[in-house]
Motif scaffolding. Sequence first.
Motif, PDB file in Angstrom:
ATOM      1  N   TRP A 154       0.839  -1.194   0.000  1.00  0.00           N
ATOM      2  CA  TRP A 154       0.000   0.000   0.000  1.00  0.00           C
ATOM      3  C   TRP A 154       0.878   1.250   0.000  1.00  0.00           C
ATOM      4  O   TRP A 154       1.860   1.336   0.742  1.00  0.00           O
ATOM      5  N   ALA A 173      -4.131   4.551   6.514  1.00  0.00           N
ATOM      6  CA  ALA A 173      -3.028   3.628   6.748  1.00  0.00           C
ATOM      7  C   ALA A 173      -3.303   2.723   7.943  1.00  0.00           C
ATOM      8  O   ALA A 173      -3.024   1.517   7.908  1.00  0.00           O
ATOM      9  N   LYS A 177      -3.474  -1.305   7.631  1.00  0.00           N
ATOM     10  CA  LYS A 177      -2.509  -2.075   8.421  1.00  0.00           C
ATOM     11  C   LYS A 177      -3.209  -3.086   9.326  1.00  0.00           C
ATOM     12  O   LYS A 177      -2.694  -4.180   9.581  1.00  0.00           O
ATOM     13  N   MET A 185       4.158  -0.584   3.772  1.00  0.00           N
ATOM     14  CA  MET A 185       3.427   0.638   3.441  1.00  0.00           C
ATOM     15  C   MET A 185       4.406   1.790   3.241  1.00  0.00           C
ATOM     16  O   MET A 185       5.413   1.908   3.924  1.00  0.00           O
ATOM     17  N   TRP A 204       3.159   3.331  10.955  1.00  0.00           N
ATOM     18  CA  TRP A 204       2.628   2.626   9.787  1.00  0.00           C
ATOM     19  C   TRP A 204       3.573   2.676   8.588  1.00  0.00           C
ATOM     20  O   TRP A 204       3.444   1.870   7.659  1.00  0.00           O
TER      21      TRP A 204
END
Length: 449
Positions: A154, A173, A177, A185, A204
């Motif tokens: 992501w 996020a 997650k 990420m 994150w």
Amino acid sequence: MKRKYWEDGPLCVSENKKYLRAGETPFFWMGDTAWLLIQRSSREDADLYLKNRADKGYNVIQTDFVHTIPLIDHYGHHALEGDRDFTRPELSGEYTFWDHAEYVIGKAEELGLYMGILPVWGSMVKSEALNMNNVTAYAEFLGQRFQKYPNIIWIMGGDVRGDVHPEVWDAMAAILKRYNPERLMCYHPFGRTSSSQWFGDRDWLDIHMFQSGHRRYDQRDLKSWDDLSKADEWFGEDNWRYVLRDHRQERLRPTLDAEPSYEQIPQGLHDPKEGLWQDHDVRRYAWWSVLTGACGFTYGSNAVMQFLKPCYKANYGADCSWDEAIHHPGSGQVVLLKRLMERFPYWTGEPCQQMLEGYEGDKYLRVSAFAGQDFAIFYDYSGRPFDVRLGMLTGEKVNAWWMDPSSGAFSFAGCFENHGIHTFTPAKRALGHNDAVLVLCDTGVEYIG
């Protein structure tokens, strides 16, 4: 059948916090940019594009879901109900926008490719189309629908400064997650900035991305929407400086150039009369950043990044379709860097400018050096002679090779006593740019050959 990275374990950050690995297998990020792949491709288009990139040696495709609104894909499907409602992704119909997105991700999985996906382009948050009132519903939808795919990375952001509604990125996020805690990420930032400028303290965030961008050394202020803030540092084309800056952060993370100058895009982005960035420019950004310690590199092509077809308006002076542009030379040349680095335990190496005796070079004259215990790699963009201080590698003698970064061809350059100063002079090439790669190895190891 080609082994897929995730079969060795989840993609994660290495122990030294500078590189990546899949399980215990080193992972060198070799990305391509296809922002509008999902929106503009047919299934056949996606098959062709993804196989081309997989065969060349890419392993990450950067793309996004909702780039603009309204968003209507190749098949005429809308991504959102009413074209704007992020709380209600369009799900009606036999084959929807999101079904096509799954097809593309599934095809990439089949070919062993990761998809670096931006849930939305940054302008969607900047305009407040995606905001704190609807981000939870949208992120929950994405988390539920795509949690089964092992090949997603992501990426928050999308050419936007991190101080523009950071609460929205934090919220999205956090939800994504929660669905896949092991999934890496990143944040794709505004031109000539890095995610480290805003998100260095976020739990994150796993990998820093910087966008060195599309401007020449002399194009700091073009009086356009994408000018830097007056407070931002200006590195010009020296993309290697972003790596050094990111690695000086209190919380160390891997970093990479996620948007350098794209092949065949105007210098400065806006005016095609300024000239176009070429393959040798693209590979310069790749070698400079990686030999300064980046965990990989993302290539971009003007026509491919916008997945240009005759039925769409060309942006940034693009003059060919995506299926022609996938064959442009730079797309094959940057992968040669990945192949060379994978010959060595590169994750044990580090920038080693101290191996250069005297002038390391400014701007285009810069020579970059990277070394491990028994190997060293130098990139010389200008093709000028440079002096190397031997004696920093193991072994009584070292073997030397020249590598042509435009073809990958090696040429043995001799065996040398591992002490003193030696001048290395690249051979002039009859055609193309004269950049060159020098490889030195302890004679007791066989990384080359």
